[in-house]
Design an enzyme around this catalytic site. Structure first.
Site, PDB file in Angstrom:
ATOM      1  N   GLY A  35      -7.392  13.622   5.683  1.00  0.00           N
ATOM      2  CA  GLY A  35      -7.983  14.254   6.859  1.00  0.00           C
ATOM      3  C   GLY A  35      -8.891  15.359   6.536  1.00  0.00           C
ATOM      4  O   GLY A  35      -9.239  15.883   7.519  1.00  0.00           O
ATOM      5  N   ASN A  67     -10.672   6.517   6.981  1.00  0.00           N
ATOM      6  CA  ASN A  67      -9.739   6.627   8.212  1.00  0.00           C
ATOM      7  C   ASN A  67      -9.689   7.856   8.818  1.00  0.00           C
ATOM      8  O   ASN A  67     -10.513   7.599  10.074  1.00  0.00           O
ATOM      9  CB  ASN A  67      -8.193   6.713   7.375  1.00  0.00           C
ATOM     10  CG  ASN A  67      -7.173   6.473   8.565  1.00  0.00           C
ATOM     11  OD1 ASN A  67      -7.322   6.042   9.595  1.00  0.00           O
ATOM     12  ND2 ASN A  67      -5.919   6.744   8.166  1.00  0.00           N
ATOM     13  N   GLY A 121     -10.001  11.719   1.686  1.00  0.00           N
ATOM     14  CA  GLY A 121     -11.103  12.771   1.839  1.00  0.00           C
ATOM     15  C   GLY A 121     -12.322  12.035   1.941  1.00  0.00           C
ATOM     16  O   GLY A 121     -13.285  13.197   2.104  1.00  0.00           O
ATOM     17  N   LYS A 170       0.759  -1.274   0.011  1.00  0.00           N
ATOM     18  CA  LYS A 170      -0.204   0.169  -0.079  1.00  0.00           C
ATOM     19  C   LYS A 170       0.687   1.074   0.004  1.00  0.00           C
ATOM     20  O   LYS A 170       1.220   1.872   1.125  1.00  0.00           O
ATOM     21  CB  LYS A 170      -0.849   0.013   1.316  1.00  0.00           C
ATOM     22  CG  LYS A 170      -1.917   0.870   1.330  1.00  0.00           C
ATOM     23  CD  LYS A 170      -2.682   0.664   2.476  1.00  0.00           C
ATOM     24  CE  LYS A 170      -3.778   1.989   2.744  1.00  0.00           C
ATOM     25  NZ  LYS A 170      -2.981   3.130   3.380  1.00  0.00           N
TER      26      LYS A 170
END
Length: 268
Positions: free
Chosen positions: A186, A233, A212, A124
């Protein structure tokens, strides 16, 4: 948008995205960014609730110390070994999260060390700007090029919504899956460039919205544009209780019918 209805098995829990020899489902997540920390109990609760098939293993601590204890779940002190002692990962696909790197050199170095110590070759991969909010696409492509020359890696790169870069990664470097940012990490701002994402989704490989996502609607809008899933996340930490936020997100996502039945990926 897609119709909401209850299904016996939520569509996003089916393992249908094929990445080389791996199969994962469409809901991915991490355990916070560099401003968040989770303890072991919270990490396990988040993972058990999501039922994701992909476990990202952070590698940023390798810069400080090369050891098994440097492989973390999230950004706290939870090691991979501690997590595996608490949760059965035998049927989970593991990926090295090459995170918090800002140069191709460091990203490649961490990939090599990570694979040598864990045997995990699924990456990743991301190379970020100095503020850790966006992809440094130029350095990212350099890292992919170098890793392809070395060989032996399955690379899932993170890029901005840039069709030219995406096309290069697919056609020249044969990346089997792309992770494309909707907006800055974030930010929770959703998708800024719908048309560019739609074009990237036409390249013939699975595309994951990664960056986002602020709510379920952002996730599903990515699907509507032709993507095969999304990674959540930071939004899980907006209210201060990521395990609870995960449950709310999963419950909301479960109300949608399967929008991917005619997808380019297999449902087997």
């Amino acid at each position: 948008m897609f119709k909401q209805e209850n299904e016996k098995t939520p569509w996003f829990k089916e393992k249908w995205i094929e990445i080389d020899n791996y199969k994962v489902n469409s809901l991915w997540h991490c355990f916070g960014n560099h401003t968040h920390k989770v303890d072991l109990e919270t990490a396990v609760r988040m993972f058990a609730t999501s039922e994701t098939a992909l476990l990202p293993i952070n590698t940023h601590k390798l810069k400080e110390k090369v050891s098994q204890d440097s492989f973390l779940i999230g950004h706290g002190d939870v090691t991979l070994q501690q997590f595996e002692n608490a949760y059965d990962t035998s049927n989970i696909v593991k990926a090295l999260n090459i995170n918090l790197q800002t140069t191709a050199e460091d990203a490649v170095k961490h990939s090599i060390i990570g694979k040598s110590l864990t045997g995990v070759n699924l990456l990743k991969l991301e190379v970020l700007t100095e503020d850790m909010h966006d992809s440094n696409d130029e350095e990212l492509v350099k890292s992919v090029s170098q890793l392809r020359k070395i060989g032996g890696y399955v690379i899932m790169p993170l890029i901005s919504a840039n069709y030219k870069v995406a096309k290069e990664l697919v056609e020249e470097y044969k990346c089997p899956l792309l992770r494309v940012m909707g907006s800055s990490i974030g930010s929770g701002m959703g998708i800024n460039d719908q048309e560019e994402l739609r074009k990237i989704a036409s390249l013939g490989v699975p595309v994951i919205l990664d960056g986002g996502i602020g709510n379920v609607e952002d996730f599903m809008y990515g699907i509507e544009l032709g993507l095969q899933g999304g990674l959540i996340n930071s939004m899980l930490f907006f209210e201060g209780n990521p395990a609870k936020s995960m449950q709310i997100f999963v419950d909301s996502l479960s109300k949608y019918n399967n929008p991917l039945k005619k997808s380019i990926v297999s449902e087997t």
